[in-house]
Design a protein around this motif. Structure first.
Motif, PDB file in Angstrom:
ATOM      1  N   GLU A 208     -27.077 -29.449  20.659  1.00 41.72           N
ATOM      2  CA  GLU A 208     -27.318 -30.788  21.457  1.00 41.72           C
ATOM      3  C   GLU A 208     -26.176 -31.355  21.961  1.00 41.72           C
ATOM      4  O   GLU A 208     -25.198 -30.994  22.544  1.00 41.72           O
ATOM      5  CB  GLU A 208     -28.353 -31.474  20.708  1.00 41.72           C
ATOM      6  CG  GLU A 208     -29.836 -30.952  20.721  1.00 41.72           C
ATOM      7  CD  GLU A 208     -30.449 -31.538  19.641  1.00 41.72           C
ATOM      8  OE1 GLU A 208     -30.460 -32.830  18.912  1.00 41.72           O
ATOM      9  OE2 GLU A 208     -31.790 -31.292  19.783  1.00 41.72           O
ATOM     10  N   ASN A 209     -25.702 -32.677  21.078  1.00 44.71           N
ATOM     11  CA  ASN A 209     -24.449 -33.454  21.672  1.00 44.71           C
ATOM     12  C   ASN A 209     -23.452 -33.041  20.619  1.00 44.71           C
ATOM     13  O   ASN A 209     -22.426 -33.818  20.700  1.00 44.71           O
ATOM     14  CB  ASN A 209     -24.603 -34.829  21.759  1.00 44.71           C
ATOM     15  CG  ASN A 209     -25.344 -35.463  20.616  1.00 44.71           C
ATOM     16  OD1 ASN A 209     -25.760 -34.769  19.740  1.00 44.71           O
ATOM     17  ND2 ASN A 209     -25.761 -36.518  20.677  1.00 44.71           N
ATOM     18  N   ILE A 210     -23.634 -32.282  19.767  1.00 44.97           N
ATOM     19  CA  ILE A 210     -22.381 -32.010  18.820  1.00 44.97           C
ATOM     20  C   ILE A 210     -22.048 -30.511  18.933  1.00 44.97           C
ATOM     21  O   ILE A 210     -22.732 -29.781  19.426  1.00 44.97           O
ATOM     22  CB  ILE A 210     -22.794 -32.263  17.558  1.00 44.97           C
ATOM     23  CG1 ILE A 210     -23.676 -31.509  16.715  1.00 44.97           C
ATOM     24  CG2 ILE A 210     -23.034 -33.827  17.136  1.00 44.97           C
ATOM     25  CD1 ILE A 210     -24.131 -31.612  15.326  1.00 44.97           C
ATOM     26  N   GLN A 211     -20.765 -30.413  18.412  1.00 44.22           N
ATOM     27  CA  GLN A 211     -20.257 -29.073  18.172  1.00 44.22           C
ATOM     28  C   GLN A 211     -19.734 -28.747  16.718  1.00 44.22           C
ATOM     29  O   GLN A 211     -19.326 -29.504  15.953  1.00 44.22           O
ATOM     30  CB  GLN A 211     -18.825 -29.185  18.982  1.00 44.22           C
ATOM     31  CG  GLN A 211     -18.668 -29.519  20.262  1.00 44.22           C
ATOM     32  CD  GLN A 211     -18.583 -28.316  21.234  1.00 44.22           C
ATOM     33  OE1 GLN A 211     -19.050 -27.333  20.742  1.00 44.22           O
ATOM     34  NE2 GLN A 211     -18.644 -28.541  22.514  1.00 44.22           N
ATOM     35  N   ILE A 212     -20.426 -27.462  16.405  1.00 40.38           N
ATOM     36  CA  ILE A 212     -20.401 -27.179  14.859  1.00 40.38           C
ATOM     37  C   ILE A 212     -19.339 -25.790  14.990  1.00 40.38           C
ATOM     38  O   ILE A 212     -19.520 -25.051  15.802  1.00 40.38           O
ATOM     39  CB  ILE A 212     -21.623 -26.707  14.396  1.00 40.38           C
ATOM     40  CG1 ILE A 212     -22.592 -27.925  14.170  1.00 40.38           C
ATOM     41  CG2 ILE A 212     -21.508 -26.105  12.976  1.00 40.38           C
ATOM     42  CD1 ILE A 212     -24.181 -27.624  14.112  1.00 40.38           C
ATOM     43  N   GLN A 213     -18.309 -25.991  14.165  1.00 38.65           N
ATOM     44  CA  GLN A 213     -17.464 -24.685  14.091  1.00 38.65           C
ATOM     45  C   GLN A 213     -17.952 -23.605  13.173  1.00 38.65           C
ATOM     46  O   GLN A 213     -18.272 -23.800  12.140  1.00 38.65           O
ATOM     47  CB  GLN A 213     -15.990 -25.292  13.501  1.00 38.65           C
ATOM     48  CG  GLN A 213     -14.894 -24.349  13.384  1.00 38.65           C
ATOM     49  CD  GLN A 213     -13.928 -25.207  12.707  1.00 38.65           C
ATOM     50  OE1 GLN A 213     -13.898 -25.780  11.671  1.00 38.65           O
ATOM     51  NE2 GLN A 213     -12.364 -24.473  13.008  1.00 38.65           N
ATOM     52  N   LEU A 214     -17.780 -22.504  13.702  1.00 39.95           N
ATOM     53  CA  LEU A 214     -18.175 -21.199  13.147  1.00 39.95           C
ATOM     54  C   LEU A 214     -17.024 -20.420  13.075  1.00 39.95           C
ATOM     55  O   LEU A 214     -16.274 -20.125  13.887  1.00 39.95           O
ATOM     56  CB  LEU A 214     -19.066 -20.478  14.014  1.00 39.95           C
ATOM     57  CG  LEU A 214     -20.578 -20.857  14.321  1.00 39.95           C
ATOM     58  CD1 LEU A 214     -21.540 -19.685  14.846  1.00 39.95           C
ATOM     59  CD2 LEU A 214     -21.254 -21.068  12.837  1.00 39.95           C
ATOM     60  N   VAL A 215     -16.865 -19.931  11.675  1.00 43.92           N
ATOM     61  CA  VAL A 215     -15.775 -18.979  11.345  1.00 43.92           C
ATOM     62  C   VAL A 215     -16.027 -17.744  11.073  1.00 43.92           C
ATOM     63  O   VAL A 215     -16.823 -17.487  10.077  1.00 43.92           O
ATOM     64  CB  VAL A 215     -14.675 -19.645  10.473  1.00 43.92           C
ATOM     65  CG1 VAL A 215     -13.281 -18.946  10.010  1.00 43.92           C
ATOM     66  CG2 VAL A 215     -14.495 -21.163  10.625  1.00 43.92           C
ATOM     67  N   ASP A 216     -15.401 -16.723  12.005  1.00 42.94           N
ATOM     68  CA  ASP A 216     -15.609 -15.269  11.497  1.00 42.94           C
ATOM     69  C   ASP A 216     -14.572 -14.815  10.791  1.00 42.94           C
ATOM     70  O   ASP A 216     -13.222 -15.420  10.965  1.00 42.94           O
ATOM     71  CB  ASP A 216     -15.693 -14.419  12.973  1.00 42.94           C
ATOM     72  CG  ASP A 216     -15.574 -12.896  12.781  1.00 42.94           C
ATOM     73  OD1 ASP A 216     -16.413 -12.550  11.822  1.00 42.94           O
ATOM     74  OD2 ASP A 216     -15.275 -12.337  13.755  1.00 42.94           O
ATOM     75  N   THR A 217     -14.938 -13.987   9.695  1.00 34.46           N
ATOM     76  CA  THR A 217     -13.760 -13.531   8.603  1.00 34.46           C
ATOM     77  C   THR A 217     -13.927 -12.111   8.415  1.00 34.46           C
ATOM     78  O   THR A 217     -14.839 -11.465   8.863  1.00 34.46           O
ATOM     79  CB  THR A 217     -14.266 -14.272   7.448  1.00 34.46           C
ATOM     80  OG1 THR A 217     -15.380 -13.814   6.821  1.00 34.46           O
ATOM     81  CG2 THR A 217     -14.214 -15.806   7.693  1.00 34.46           C
ATOM     82  N   PRO A 218     -13.024 -11.604   7.985  1.00 38.22           N
ATOM     83  CA  PRO A 218     -12.886 -10.066   7.663  1.00 38.22           C
ATOM     84  C   PRO A 218     -13.950  -9.813   6.546  1.00 38.22           C
ATOM     85  O   PRO A 218     -14.195 -10.732   5.982  1.00 38.22           O
ATOM     86  CB  PRO A 218     -11.464 -10.002   6.833  1.00 38.22           C
ATOM     87  CG  PRO A 218     -10.554 -11.062   7.437  1.00 38.22           C
ATOM     88  CD  PRO A 218     -11.629 -12.160   7.530  1.00 38.22           C
TER      89      PRO A 218
END
Ligand SMILES: Nc1nc2c(ncn2[C@@H]2O[C@H](COP(=O)(O)OP(=O)(O)OP(=O)(O)O)[C@@H](O)[C@H]2O)c(=O)[nH]1
Ligand SMILES: [Mg+2]
Length: 329
Positions: A125-135
């Protein structure tokens, strides 16, 4: 019996010879193993590559123990919340990142592809959520700096491969490995005890590759073994099954709400919400904007669910998602 190796194998072998970084070498060895046809003629070669992998793994671990040097990575928090994707090798963590954000990590059919963290922003919607890919995390291997990133995340998504024969063992390995780093995966968020330093992280299990036929059986196994009652969310990064639903699911799991500010006589802007924990008060909202602002706050007028338009409320008023706040100082 001749080995009949494909040209890509020789290409990879060349790259492996030339690679200086042990991590890079390890990655290429896994690639070589994946490319190699598995039959009698390659038995010796398979064993050879496997033993190289295990030797290199040991060397890397040993080096980490004896020297404090080596690459250290961290992630700068951005957006409304930070969600970290962790899990065993080849589960599809990187593929999930590509299907939800504009980030372009390397996705490959062999394990140990990802060697450093990469974050992307997932719009909901109107927000950004940070997704972090990891080893990947396995019993024999985990990057030590990964512990810091997991500790700093709001939610942990443990990505599992519903297509893997060893799925349960892989999950157990991740849980065990993290315990060595004083991280306990739990159904709900808990406080980190300052005395023992153990972090209790809210965790969701993401069952990836639901498109594969074997996934149904594995999903049943996963549910049966789920003694900790983790929420299980299934999806397919490849087929985009449940990808849109995943965004709302994560938002709901974060336990956050959005409020909008307005100045007297003007309309509210709905592009840039103030993000707060569910249960936050008006005073906490003011504090999230600026501490002086909180200090000078007298009261506010509120619009939205559960209040009448422009209702006057005090500092201890508990806010709801979507409400509009007009602060008065
Ligand atoms: N069938 C199927 N394959 C998938 C799915 N998601 C990922 N894959 C495949 O699984 C393999 C591994 O995907 P990655 O995203 O590289 O896995 P990873 O967890 O990041 O692996 P590491 O970086 O090695 O830890 C690739 O061949 C992907 O194409 C899925 O939903 N369905
Ligand atoms: Mg990866």
């Amino acid at each position: 019996m001749p080995a009949n190796l494909p040209p890509q194998y020789y290409e990879a072998e060349r790259r492996c010879r030339e690679a200086k970084d042990p991590q890079e070498k390890l990655k290429i060895l896994h690639e070589m193993y994946a490319i190699m046809p598995k039959h009698k003629g390659t038995d010796k070669l398979q064993a050879d590559v496997k033993s190289k992998i295990s030797k290199l793994n040991k060397e890397i671990q040993q080096k980490k123990k004896t020297s404090r040097r080596g690459d250290q990575y961290s992630v700068d928090r951005e957006g409304a919340a930070c969600v970290v994707l962790i899990g065993p090798p080849n589960a599809g963590k990187s593929h999930i990142l590509t299907s939800l954000t504009h980030a372009t990590p390397e996705v490959a059919a062999y394990p140990y592809t990802t060697t450093k963290p990469l974050s992307g922003m997932m719009r909901f919607e109107n927000i950004q959520i940070q997704l972090v890919d990891t080893p990947p995390i396995a019993l024999e291997f985990m990057e030590s700096w990964l512990a810091g990133i997991i500790r700093g995340a709001d939610i942990v998504c443990l990505v599992v491969d519903l297509g893997s024969d060893a799925m349960l063992e892989e999950i157990a390995a991740v849980v065990q490995k993290l315990q060595e780093y004083k991280i306990v995966l739990e159904q709900k968020e808990g406080e980190t005890n300052p005395l023992d330093g153990i972090a209790h992280k809210k965790t969701i299990i993401i069952g990836n590759k639901i498109d594969l036929p074997i996934s149904e059986i594995n999903l049943d196994l996963l549910k049966e073994s789920n003694t900790q009652k983790f929420t299980i969310f299934v999806l397919s990064a490849k087929e985009r099954t449940n990808i849109e639903e995943f965004k709302r699911f994560i938002y709901d799991s974060l336990g956050i709400l959005r409020v909008y500010t307005k100045t007297p006589g003007k309309k509210a802007g709905f592009e840039d919400p103030v993000i707060l924990k569910i249960g936050s008060t008006l005073l906490e909202a003011a504090r999230a904007i600026h501490k002086d602002f909180a200090h000078n706050l007298k009261y506010a007028r509120i619009w939205g669910e559960g209040v009448y338009d422009g209702q006057m409320v005090q500092k201890d008023f508990v806010l709801k998602d979507g409400q509009v706040v007009e602060f008065h100082i």
